[in-house]
Design a protein around this motif. Structure first.
Motif, PDB file in Angstrom:
ATOM      1  N   SER A 164       0.829  -1.202   0.000  1.00 16.39           N
ATOM      2  CA  SER A 164       0.000   0.000   0.000  1.00 16.39           C
ATOM      3  C   SER A 164       0.865   1.254   0.000  1.00 16.39           C
ATOM      4  N   TYR A 165       0.289   2.330  -0.536  1.00 14.33           N
ATOM      5  CA  TYR A 165       1.020   3.598  -0.615  1.00 14.33           C
ATOM      6  C   TYR A 165       0.066   4.734  -0.261  1.00 14.33           C
ATOM      7  N   ALA A 166       0.541   5.659   0.576  1.00 10.04           N
ATOM      8  CA  ALA A 166      -0.220   6.861   0.920  1.00 10.04           C
ATOM      9  C   ALA A 166       0.781   7.948   1.273  1.00 10.04           C
ATOM     10  N   ASN A 167       0.941   8.912   0.365  1.00  8.43           N
ATOM     11  CA  ASN A 167       1.953   9.938   0.581  1.00  8.43           C
ATOM     12  C   ASN A 167       1.656  11.142  -0.308  1.00  8.43           C
ATOM     13  N   VAL A 168       2.325  12.259  -0.002  1.00 10.45           N
ATOM     14  CA  VAL A 168       2.183  13.479  -0.786  1.00 10.45           C
ATOM     15  C   VAL A 168       3.277  13.521  -1.849  1.00 10.45           C
ATOM     16  N   LEU A 169       2.882  13.776  -3.092  1.00  7.40           N
ATOM     17  CA  LEU A 169       3.822  13.874  -4.205  1.00  7.40           C
ATOM     18  C   LEU A 169       3.575  15.173  -4.967  1.00  7.40           C
ATOM     19  N   THR A 170       4.610  15.649  -5.654  1.00  6.15           N
ATOM     20  CA  THR A 170       4.528  16.903  -6.393  1.00  6.15           C
ATOM     21  C   THR A 170       4.546  16.619  -7.888  1.00  6.15           C
ATOM     22  N   ILE A 171       3.440  16.966  -8.552  1.00  7.93           N
ATOM     23  CA  ILE A 171       3.278  16.704  -9.979  1.00  7.93           C
ATOM     24  C   ILE A 171       3.362  18.023 -10.736  1.00  7.93           C
ATOM     25  N   GLY A 191       0.027  19.541  -9.348  1.00  8.27           N
ATOM     26  CA  GLY A 191      -0.069  20.145  -8.032  1.00  8.27           C
ATOM     27  C   GLY A 191       0.593  19.281  -6.982  1.00  8.27           C
ATOM     28  N   GLU A 192       0.489  19.734  -5.761  1.00  9.36           N
ATOM     29  CA  GLU A 192       0.940  18.940  -4.624  1.00  9.36           C
ATOM     30  C   GLU A 192      -0.249  18.078  -4.193  1.00  9.36           C
ATOM     31  N   VAL A 193      -0.110  16.771  -4.300  1.00 14.93           N
ATOM     32  CA  VAL A 193      -1.248  15.869  -4.217  1.00 14.93           C
ATOM     33  C   VAL A 193      -0.956  14.706  -3.276  1.00 14.93           C
ATOM     34  N   PHE A 194      -1.937  14.402  -2.415  1.00 13.00           N
ATOM     35  CA  PHE A 194      -1.863  13.191  -1.597  1.00 13.00           C
ATOM     36  C   PHE A 194      -2.339  12.031  -2.461  1.00 13.00           C
ATOM     37  N   VAL A 195      -1.496  11.027  -2.612  1.00 11.36           N
ATOM     38  CA  VAL A 195      -1.763   9.915  -3.511  1.00 11.36           C
ATOM     39  C   VAL A 195      -2.002   8.647  -2.692  1.00 11.36           C
ATOM     40  N   ASP A 196      -3.103   7.977  -2.975  1.00 14.66           N
ATOM     41  CA  ASP A 196      -3.480   6.750  -2.272  1.00 14.66           C
ATOM     42  C   ASP A 196      -3.568   5.626  -3.297  1.00 14.66           C
ATOM     43  N   GLY A 197      -2.766   4.587  -3.125  1.00 12.51           N
ATOM     44  CA  GLY A 197      -2.792   3.487  -4.079  1.00 12.51           C
ATOM     45  C   GLY A 197      -1.896   2.349  -3.658  1.00 12.51           C
ATOM     46  N   LEU A 198      -1.298   1.703  -4.628  1.00 13.44           N
ATOM     47  CA  LEU A 198      -0.351   0.614  -4.400  1.00 13.44           C
ATOM     48  C   LEU A 198       0.971   0.960  -5.065  1.00 13.44           C
ATOM     49  N   THR A 199       2.069   0.538  -4.464  1.00 14.20           N
ATOM     50  CA  THR A 199       3.376   0.848  -5.022  1.00 14.20           C
ATOM     51  C   THR A 199       4.187  -0.416  -5.268  1.00 14.20           C
ATOM     52  N   THR A 200       5.181  -0.299  -6.114  1.00 17.32           N
ATOM     53  CA  THR A 200       6.088  -1.403  -6.408  1.00 17.32           C
ATOM     54  C   THR A 200       7.079  -1.582  -5.263  1.00 17.32           C
ATOM     55  N   SER A 201       7.825  -2.663  -5.299  1.00 24.47           N
ATOM     56  CA  SER A 201       8.754  -2.965  -4.209  1.00 24.47           C
ATOM     57  C   SER A 201       9.830  -1.903  -4.051  1.00 24.47           C
ATOM     58  N   ASP A 202      10.213  -1.237  -5.146  1.00 22.15           N
ATOM     59  CA  ASP A 202      11.238  -0.188  -5.054  1.00 22.15           C
ATOM     60  C   ASP A 202      10.639   1.190  -4.801  1.00 22.15           C
ATOM     61  N   LYS A 240       9.062   3.109  -6.812  1.00 18.93           N
ATOM     62  CA  LYS A 240       9.232   4.028  -7.935  1.00 18.93           C
ATOM     63  C   LYS A 240       7.965   4.208  -8.771  1.00 18.93           C
ATOM     64  N   VAL A 241       6.998   3.312  -8.613  1.00 18.49           N
ATOM     65  CA  VAL A 241       5.745   3.409  -9.363  1.00 18.49           C
ATOM     66  C   VAL A 241       4.580   3.269  -8.396  1.00 18.49           C
ATOM     67  N   VAL A 242       3.578   4.154  -8.521  1.00 17.79           N
ATOM     68  CA  VAL A 242       2.363   4.067  -7.713  1.00 17.79           C
ATOM     69  C   VAL A 242       1.179   3.870  -8.652  1.00 17.79           C
ATOM     70  N   TYR A 243       0.406   2.827  -8.399  1.00 17.86           N
ATOM     71  CA  TYR A 243      -0.775   2.526  -9.206  1.00 17.86           C
ATOM     72  C   TYR A 243      -2.032   2.965  -8.461  1.00 17.86           C
ATOM     73  N   ILE A 244      -2.911   3.670  -9.183  1.00 19.28           N
ATOM     74  CA  ILE A 244      -4.214   4.070  -8.654  1.00 19.28           C
ATOM     75  C   ILE A 244      -5.291   3.373  -9.477  1.00 19.28           C
ATOM     76  N   GLY A 245      -6.347   2.916  -8.809  1.00 18.68           N
ATOM     77  CA  GLY A 245      -7.465   2.325  -9.526  1.00 18.68           C
ATOM     78  C   GLY A 245      -7.369   0.822  -9.664  1.00 18.68           C
ATOM     79  N   THR A 246      -6.711   0.156  -8.718  1.00 17.72           N
ATOM     80  CA  THR A 246      -6.695  -1.309  -8.715  1.00 17.72           C
ATOM     81  C   THR A 246      -7.864  -1.819  -7.882  1.00 17.72           C
ATOM     82  N   ARG A 247      -8.256  -3.072  -8.125  1.00 16.38           N
ATOM     83  CA  ARG A 247      -9.337  -3.650  -7.323  1.00 16.38           C
ATOM     84  C   ARG A 247      -8.887  -3.842  -5.882  1.00 16.38           C
ATOM     85  N   GLU A 248      -7.602  -4.127  -5.689  1.00 11.07           N
ATOM     86  CA  GLU A 248      -7.098  -4.368  -4.348  1.00 11.07           C
ATOM     87  C   GLU A 248      -7.135  -3.102  -3.484  1.00 11.07           C
ATOM     88  N   ARG A 249      -6.912  -1.941  -4.111  1.00 18.07           N
ATOM     89  CA  ARG A 249      -6.954  -0.664  -3.398  1.00 18.07           C
ATOM     90  C   ARG A 249      -7.260   0.431  -4.416  1.00 18.07           C
TER      91      ARG A 249
END
Length: 318
Positions: free
Chosen positions: A240-247, A284-295, A297-306
């Motif tokens: 799981s991933y939940a953090n603020v990122l700058t886009i 913008g500066e955005v709080f991102v909620d999703g799933l991330t890879t083991s490293d 480096k990639v955050v996925y949004i819109g999966t069935r798991e989360r």
């Protein structure tokens, strides 16, 4: 689990599919195992359906396009999701050998404009306005009920826009021209919060009396999104991933399926829900909620798991 490779070209996101079992759906523009194709199931034969083709009435089985909605529609179609380790998830795959009709959006547009569609006048007006905006009618196609040749008088017009420059032009055209644009915060469980209403991809246009929508499509499945551009190199989500990122704003890859942007922190955000593309494009500066890879480096949004989503912290000035 996955069958032998078939020598068959994929047209890309939004292509119409009719299976030998008379499941009607549209292709999802993601990389898939050889011999398989990801699909959104939309219609199945029934006794009293509102949609029809010669010899068959059809009922709609998808209620929402979020990750849960696609899974529910797959269940309603009598099919089973197949586990794909590349995504570390059960995916809506069907074997290409089961496909009876496979029509590209460009061919669907040509057919609809020259045929007896009940919406041919509205379609011609919408296509003319959008082709002027993107610079070429050759960059447009049709998906949805039009592509499956089952459109009715109450149907929406769902365009495909090919190419990054064309998708950017379509975004600017729709945000400027929509009279009654759609503003939502929940897309089948994938949420956006804190953003000013952004009507950018569905609504009414001047001179067109039915809703019009669009989706940007790259040359090949996920070709504009590096983490998903090669099937053999997909890094699946691991936690799981939940953090603020700058886009940084105006990354054009946000407007092609699947929406995909880089952040100042060196993370790539990928959304399997296209309706998040406009918000990722604005940045913008955005709080991102999703799933991330083991490293990480990639955050996925819109999966069935989360399903997750985006919450705006700070919008950058245009």
């Amino acid at each position: 689990m996955f069958g032998a490779t078939l020598s068959r070209c994929r047209y890309g996101h939004g292509s119409a599919i009719i299976t030998r079992g008379l499941l009607f759906g549209v292709e999802i523009g993601l990389q898939a195992p050889p011999g398989f194709i990801p699909i959104i199931p939309k219609y199945v034969p029934c006794d009293h359906g509102k949609w029809e083709r010669p010899g068959a009435k059809l009922c709609r089985i998808i209620e929402s396009y979020g990750p849960g909605g696609v899974a529910k529609a797959f269940e309603g179609s009598g099919l089973k999701l197949l586990y794909d380790p590349a995504y570390s998830s059960y995916m809506p795959y069907i074997p290409m050998s089961s496909v009876l009709v496979y029509m590209s959006p460009k061919e669907a547009l040509r057919r609809a404009l020259s045929g007896g569609s009940p919406l041919v006048v509205e379609l011609a007006r919408a296509a003319q306005a959008l082709s002027r905006a993107v610079g070429s009618a050759d960059s447009l196609g049709l998906t949805g009920s039009f592509a499956m040749e089952i459109e009715q008088g109450f149907s929406d017009i769902d365009f495909v826009v090919y190419g990054v420059d064309e998708a950017t032009a379509a975004f600017k055209f729709f945000t400027k021209s929509l009279k009654e644009g759609e503003c939502k915060e929940d897309f089948g469980g994938v949420r956006v919060k804190g953003f000013t209403c952004l009507a950018w991809r569905r609504g009414l246009l001047d001179g067109v009396n039915v809703p019009v929508s669009w989706v940007g499509v790259p040359e090949g499945p996920a070709s504009a999104c590096r983490p998903l551009s090669e099937y053999s190199h997909i890094e699946p989500p691991a936690r799981s991933y939940a953090n603020v990122l700058t886009i940084q704003p105006y990354q054009e890859s946000a407007l092609l399926y699947p929406p995909c942007v880089s952040t100042e922190e060196g993370v790539t955000i990928v959304s399997f829900e296209y309706n998040l593309g406009g918000y990722l494009y604005r940045g913008g500066e955005v709080f991102v909620d999703g799933l991330t890879t083991s490293d990480g480096k990639v955050v996925y949004i819109g999966t069935r798991e989360r399903p997750g989503g985006l919450t705006l912290i700070r919008q950058f000035k245009p």
